[in-house]
Design an enzyme around this catalytic site. Structure first.
Site, PDB file in Angstrom:
ATOM      1  N   ASP A  89       0.630  -1.110   0.010  1.00  0.00           N
ATOM      2  CA  ASP A  89       0.030  -0.037  -0.129  1.00  0.00           C
ATOM      3  C   ASP A  89       0.869   1.236   0.027  1.00  0.00           C
ATOM      4  OD1 ASP A  89      -1.841  -1.836   0.309  1.00  0.00           O
ATOM      5  OD2 ASP A  89      -3.046  -1.023   2.141  1.00  0.00           O
ATOM      6  N   HIS A  92       3.989  -1.934   3.301  1.00  0.00           N
ATOM      7  CA  HIS A  92       3.941  -0.668   2.604  1.00  0.00           C
ATOM      8  C   HIS A  92       5.411  -0.389   1.917  1.00  0.00           C
ATOM      9  CE1 HIS A  92       0.913  -0.504   5.608  1.00  0.00           C
ATOM     10  NE2 HIS A  92       0.368   0.218   4.969  1.00  0.00           N
TER      11      HIS A  92
END
Ligand code: NI
Length: 225
Positions: free
Chosen positions: A50, A192
């Site tokens: 993400d 991430h």
């Protein structure tokens, strides 16, 4: 024995015989199905990233994934695409799945329907403008999703099952340990790609899970299966 008796006896014999044959057949089918499941029985896992694309760390991640021949899934922030078009193009060319993480990384349920749809359509346009591919998957920030959004009826919401809170610890060893501890067949791992510690963790996770017989797939494979 009467004619009728013979007929009944023959019918009985035939029935027993047919049932027997049927059982042998089902048994064989059962065996071959089991064998198929064993050979095709790879443990599957999806790495999802993400908040990118991010200068530097995303590029290193793409290189490492290519070296390891691993396909992953990226949920991009729409406003971060501008200026990093080459990176996003590379992502698509390498066979990774690209989804939306909204345009401004916002909590969709806190917005009006119109604003929320703006976040979704702008991101889809930013991504498909670069890749030429339709965006079908979305990971709403904070997992907060409004299924009533008309602009998103054709989009699939994607969650996760393993969350090492990489953004919080920013410690490669801890991230790797947490993931290896929680992972199982069918896991969707949340990372991430904006942190070098997460990128390095992803490489160690891949190497270890491959050794354990896992196959890495894009997240759509796990949602359909
Ligand atoms: Ni996020």
């Amino acid at each position: 024995m009467s004619k009728r008796g013979v007929t009944i006896l023959l019918t009985l014999l035939l029935t027993v015989c047919l049932i027997g044959m049927q059982q042998v057949k089902t048994g064989r089918e059962g065996q071959s199905l089991a064998a198929e499941a064993e050979t095709a029985g790879d443990k599957l896992v999806a790495l999802t990233f993400d908040d990118g694309p991010h200068e530097g760390s995303t590029e290193r991640l793409l290189e490492g994934l290519k070296e390891r021949e691993v396909k992953a899934t990226f949920f991009l922030i729409g406003q971060s695409v501008e200026g990093k078009e080459e990176l996003v193009k590379q992502m698509a060319q390498d066979g990774h799945l690209i989804g939306s993480h909204t345009f401004h990384h916002v909590q969709l349920t806190g917005l009006s329907l119109e604003e929320a749809c703006g976040e979704i359509t702008m991101t889809n346009e930013a991504i498909s403008g670069v890749t030429g591919q339709t965006v079908e998957y979305i990971r709403p920030p904070y997992g907060s999703w409004n299924s009533k959004l008309e602009c998103a009826v054709n989009m699939h919401e994607v969650g996760w099952t393993v969350d090492p809170r990489d953004w919080d610890v920013k410690d490669t060893d801890v991230i790797v340990k947490r993931v290896l501890n929680d992972v199982k067949d069918g896991s969707i791992i949340l990372l991430h790609d904006v942190y070098d510690t997460s990128v390095e963790a992803a490489f160690q996770i891949i190497d270890e899970l491959k050794a354990q017989g896992y196959t890495f797939v894009t997240v759509d494979r796990l949602l359909i299966d």
